[in-house]
Design an enzyme around this catalytic site. Structure first.
Site, PDB file in Angstrom:
ATOM      1  N   HIS A 305       0.843  -1.189   0.000  1.00 29.02           N
ATOM      2  CA  HIS A 305       0.000   0.000   0.000  1.00 29.02           C
ATOM      3  C   HIS A 305       0.877   1.237   0.000  1.00 29.02           C
ATOM      4  O   HIS A 305       1.945   1.228   0.600  1.00 29.02           O
ATOM      5  CB  HIS A 305      -0.912   0.016   1.241  1.00 29.02           C
ATOM      6  CG  HIS A 305      -2.089   0.912   1.080  1.00 29.02           C
ATOM      7  ND1 HIS A 305      -2.047   2.250   1.352  1.00 29.02           N
ATOM      8  CD2 HIS A 305      -3.350   0.659   0.630  1.00 29.02           C
ATOM      9  CE1 HIS A 305      -3.222   2.777   1.103  1.00 29.02           C
ATOM     10  NE2 HIS A 305      -4.032   1.841   0.653  1.00 29.02           N
ATOM     11  N   ASP A 362      -7.955  -5.564   0.135  1.00 30.28           N
ATOM     12  CA  ASP A 362      -8.423  -6.387  -0.975  1.00 30.28           C
ATOM     13  C   ASP A 362      -7.998  -7.837  -0.889  1.00 30.28           C
ATOM     14  O   ASP A 362      -8.463  -8.661  -1.671  1.00 30.28           O
ATOM     15  CB  ASP A 362      -7.906  -5.803  -2.297  1.00 30.28           C
ATOM     16  CG  ASP A 362      -8.576  -4.491  -2.591  1.00 30.28           C
ATOM     17  OD1 ASP A 362      -9.773  -4.384  -2.304  1.00 30.28           O
ATOM     18  OD2 ASP A 362      -7.912  -3.573  -3.102  1.00 30.28           O
TER      19      ASP A 362
HETATM   20  N1  CMC Z   1       4.150  -7.467  -4.772  1.00 32.48           N
HETATM   21  C1  CMC Z   1       5.504  -7.422  -4.939  1.00 32.48           C
HETATM   22  N2  CMC Z   1       6.229  -6.318  -4.783  1.00 32.48           N
HETATM   23  C2  CMC Z   1       5.606  -5.190  -4.445  1.00 32.48           C
HETATM   24  C3  CMC Z   1       4.197  -5.153  -4.249  1.00 32.48           C
HETATM   25  C4  CMC Z   1       3.486  -6.345  -4.415  1.00 32.48           C
HETATM   26  N3  CMC Z   1       2.154  -6.371  -4.242  1.00 32.48           N
HETATM   27  N4  CMC Z   1       3.822  -3.910  -3.922  1.00 32.48           N
HETATM   28  C5  CMC Z   1       4.946  -3.169  -3.914  1.00 32.48           C
HETATM   29  N5  CMC Z   1       6.021  -3.945  -4.232  1.00 32.48           N
HETATM   30  C6  CMC Z   1       7.422  -3.514  -4.272  1.00 32.48           C
HETATM   31  C7  CMC Z   1       7.692  -2.723  -5.544  1.00 32.48           C
HETATM   32  O1  CMC Z   1       8.158  -3.550  -6.584  1.00 32.48           O
HETATM   33  C8  CMC Z   1       8.739  -1.733  -5.080  1.00 32.48           C
HETATM   34  O2  CMC Z   1       9.973  -2.402  -5.066  1.00 32.48           O
HETATM   35  P1  CMC Z   1      11.336  -1.575  -5.366  1.00 32.48           P
HETATM   36  O3  CMC Z   1      11.433  -0.536  -4.296  1.00 32.48           O
HETATM   37  O4  CMC Z   1      12.402  -2.617  -5.313  1.00 32.48           O
HETATM   38  O5  CMC Z   1      11.154  -0.977  -6.719  1.00 32.48           O
HETATM   39  C9  CMC Z   1       8.366  -1.442  -3.630  1.00 32.48           C
HETATM   40  O6  CMC Z   1       7.620  -2.597  -3.197  1.00 32.48           O
HETATM   41  C10 CMC Z   1       7.495  -0.206  -3.466  1.00 32.48           C
HETATM   42  O7  CMC Z   1       6.376  -0.326  -4.341  1.00 32.48           O
HETATM   43  P2  CMC Z   1       5.775   0.878  -5.175  1.00 32.48           P
HETATM   44  O8  CMC Z   1       5.032   0.343  -6.353  1.00 32.48           O
HETATM   45  O9  CMC Z   1       6.831   1.896  -5.446  1.00 32.48           O
HETATM   46  O10 CMC Z   1       4.770   1.463  -4.103  1.00 32.48           O
HETATM   47  P3  CMC Z   1       3.503   2.325  -4.420  1.00 32.48           P
HETATM   48  O11 CMC Z   1       3.197   3.039  -3.172  1.00 32.48           O
HETATM   49  O12 CMC Z   1       3.703   3.143  -5.651  1.00 32.48           O
HETATM   50  O13 CMC Z   1       2.373   1.233  -4.781  1.00 32.48           O
HETATM   51  C11 CMC Z   1       0.584  -0.271  -4.603  1.00 32.48           C
HETATM   52  C12 CMC Z   1       1.398   0.809  -3.901  1.00 32.48           C
HETATM   53  C13 CMC Z   1      -0.685  -0.566  -3.797  1.00 32.48           C
HETATM   54  C14 CMC Z   1       0.126   0.232  -5.999  1.00 32.48           C
HETATM   55  C15 CMC Z   1       1.444  -1.537  -4.758  1.00 32.48           C
HETATM   56  O14 CMC Z   1       1.813  -2.025  -3.472  1.00 32.48           O
HETATM   57  C16 CMC Z   1       0.750  -2.636  -5.556  1.00 32.48           C
HETATM   58  O15 CMC Z   1       0.784  -2.618  -6.787  1.00 32.48           O
HETATM   59  N6  CMC Z   1       0.068  -3.608  -4.860  1.00 32.48           N
HETATM   60  C17 CMC Z   1      -0.701  -4.618  -5.515  1.00 32.48           C
HETATM   61  C18 CMC Z   1      -2.045  -4.027  -5.923  1.00 32.48           C
HETATM   62  C19 CMC Z   1      -2.972  -3.868  -4.744  1.00 32.48           C
HETATM   63  O16 CMC Z   1      -3.130  -4.746  -3.921  1.00 32.48           O
HETATM   64  N7  CMC Z   1      -3.644  -2.700  -4.710  1.00 32.48           N
HETATM   65  C20 CMC Z   1      -4.666  -2.415  -3.686  1.00 32.48           C
HETATM   66  C21 CMC Z   1      -4.299  -1.269  -2.805  1.00 32.48           C
HETATM   67  S1  CMC Z   1      -5.413  -1.173  -1.399  1.00 32.48           S
HETATM   68  C22 CMC Z   1      -6.924  -0.780  -2.078  1.00 32.48           C
HETATM   69  C23 CMC Z   1      -6.998   0.613  -2.531  1.00 32.48           C
HETATM   70  O17 CMC Z   1      -6.776   1.524  -1.727  1.00 32.48           O
HETATM   71  O18 CMC Z   1      -7.327   0.831  -3.706  1.00 32.48           O
END
Ligand code: CMC
Length: 427
Positions: A305, A362
């Site tokens: 998240h 989720d």
């Molecule tokens: N699986 C594997 N690696 C992950 C995941 C994951 N679900 N989420 C983040 N990472 C890694 C990512 O690769 C990155 O690694 P690095 O620093 O080495 O590049 C690090 O963790 C930080 O991730 P980010 O994408 O820069 O973080 P963000 O804040 O931009 O993204 C997120 C947050 C929710 C989009 C992401 O965690 C994700 O894609 N999760 C899966 C989708 C999901 O479950 N979304 C629902 C969110 S809760 C409901 C809502 O509020 O809508």
């Protein structure tokens, strides 16, 4: 106000006020930055930028805390109802018994949709994704309710807010009914908000529909968990759309479009699809390895998240609700065991520990929703239904904010500098 923040740019010192909220990080007020220095700030994804002031929800991502108007989400989910939370978000305080009754009555008086709106559904293919239908039909409400589109009239804003909250279950149920080829059911206002939605979704005109109280309670709780969540992508979209003066129905349609994406509301659908793909616990290590592989776009859906760097408090309630729904319906789903094991393995893996990736709301919601009988394509629709109150509360707050301006971010331009046009024959 605490001390000013100092910025030195091109040898010049500048002071910027530091503002404090009631709780949470201070913010540096850089509104005068461009005027004073000619420079912008650069913050893709708004990771460090507060786009507005708000009194609605507060998240402490490190501690795993979520408050709605100051009340912890766990207490609201356990003790209140979705109607109470709607009132709380819209009005700032929990309702008295009389206020709650009046509010619920008012919402129930707006549950029907204009009869002609039903024609809209017939324009969609039967296999259309229900979120596509939601975007179209909710946007179309602007064409039906002209008497509540004057955003400067508080009375009209309130009626539009009530209409959106009340009609969303009807439209969501119609989207479902259309996809399965069953007739639409009119709302039954003798039922609760959530009971009515369940009946419109799963009932048929040929039979009496009995609302299962345990499912009704679980569904109501799921709605509470999704009611609002600070300045997330879809809420920011609603605010941005609303900042231009667009009508509330158009703004909420914009929010629905944003919510659809798999990184946001679409994650519950993606999480369940992922659990199906994993199948049995033996295959978990393979998927964990893929999630960690930088060259593989696969992510563990329902994990991680932007704000929570701890267990999402909504996921805690969800996990408990899964067990309650299974007990009430007397079902078992092996996918729940897979989900529990996946969580256990991920939370003991260095990659997930170091990056502070925990289950989010989720991760378990899909397991519950499919036990209740919803197809995966409806999951994000349910999120949209519940989040509508958050969207309209944030939209109302924005309209009445004296600091509100049209949202218009700046950019760091990296394209070609000015050059002369070359006629096609000379290229
Ligand atoms: N699986 C594997 N690696 C992950 C995941 C994951 N679900 N989420 C983040 N990472 C890694 C990512 O690769 C990155 O690694 P690095 O620093 O080495 O590049 C690090 O963790 C930080 O991730 P980010 O994408 O820069 O973080 P963000 O804040 O931009 O993204 C997120 C947050 C929710 C989009 C992401 O965690 C994700 O894609 N999760 C899966 C989708 C999901 O479950 N979304 C629902 C969110 S809760 C409901 C809502 O509020 O809508």
């Amino acid at each position: 106000m605490t001390e000013a923040a100092k910025l030195t740019l091109s040898g010049q010192d500048h002071d910027y006020p530091v503002l404090s909220g009631s709780v949470g990080p201070d913010v540096v007020d850089i509104r005068k930055l461009y005027g004073q220095t000619g420079a912008f700030t650069y913050d893709p994804g708004f990771t460090s930028t507060a786009s507005c002031q708000s009194k609605l929800t507060y998240i402490d991502g490190d501690e795993g805390v979520l408050l709605h108007r100051g009340y912890p989400i766990g207490e609201l989910a356990e003790q209140s109802s979705f109607m109470e939370v709607c009132y709380l978000l819209l009005n700032g305080e929990l309702p008295t018994a009389d206020e709650l009754e009046k509010f619920s009555w008012t919402i129930s008086r707006h549950t029907m949709v204009h009869e002609q709106l039903a024609q809209f559904f017939r324009g969609f293919r039967r296999d259309a994704h229900p979120m596509a239908i939601m975007c179209g039909v909710v946007g179309a409400l602007s064409a039906f309710y002209h008497d509540s589109t004057d955003i400067h009239d508080p009375q009209q804003r309130m009626i539009a807010s009530h209409r959106l909250i009340a009609k969303m279950p009807t439209i969501a149920a119609m989207a479902y009914k259309y996809s399965v080829g069953q007739p639409f059911l009119y709302p039954d206002n003798s039922l609760s908000y959530t009971g009515n939605f369940l009946r419109m979704t799963f009932g048929v005109p040929a039979e009496q529909y009995e609302v299962n109280p345990a499912v009704e309670k679980a569904m109501d709780r799921i709605f509470i968990l999704h009611a609002d969540h600070e300045q997330n992508a879809s809420t920011s979209t609603v605010r941005l759309a609303g900042s231009s003066g667009a009508n509330p129905f158009a703004c909420i349609a914009a929010g629905i479009a944003c919510l659809w994406g798999p990184a946001h509301g679409g994650a519950n659908e993606a999480a369940l699809n992922m659990l199906h793909e994993i199948g049995t616990p033996e295959r978990i290590p393979e998927f964990i390895a893929r999630a960690k592989d930088k060259n593989d776009p696969f992510r563990l859906m329902g994990f991680g998240h932007r704000v929570y760097k701890n267990y999402d408090p909504r996921a805690t309630v969800m996990q408990k609700t899964v067990r309650e729904v299974f007990a009430a319906l007397n079902v078992q789903d092996p996918l729940f065991e897979t989900a529990l094991r996946l969580e256990e393995i991920a939370l003991s893996d260095d990659y997930f520990v170091e990056k502070k990736l925990f289950p989010n709301v989720d991760f378990y919601s899909g397991v519950i929703l499919s036990a209740i009988g919803f197809p995966t394509s409806m999951f994000t629709v349910l999120f949209a239904l519940a989040r509508t109150v958050g969207w309209v509360a944030q939209w109302n707050e924005m309209i009445t904010d004296p600091d509100q301006k049209i949202g218009r971010p700046r950019q760091l331009y990296t394209g070609p500098t000015q050059r002369a046009y070359v006629p096609v024959g000379q290229r």
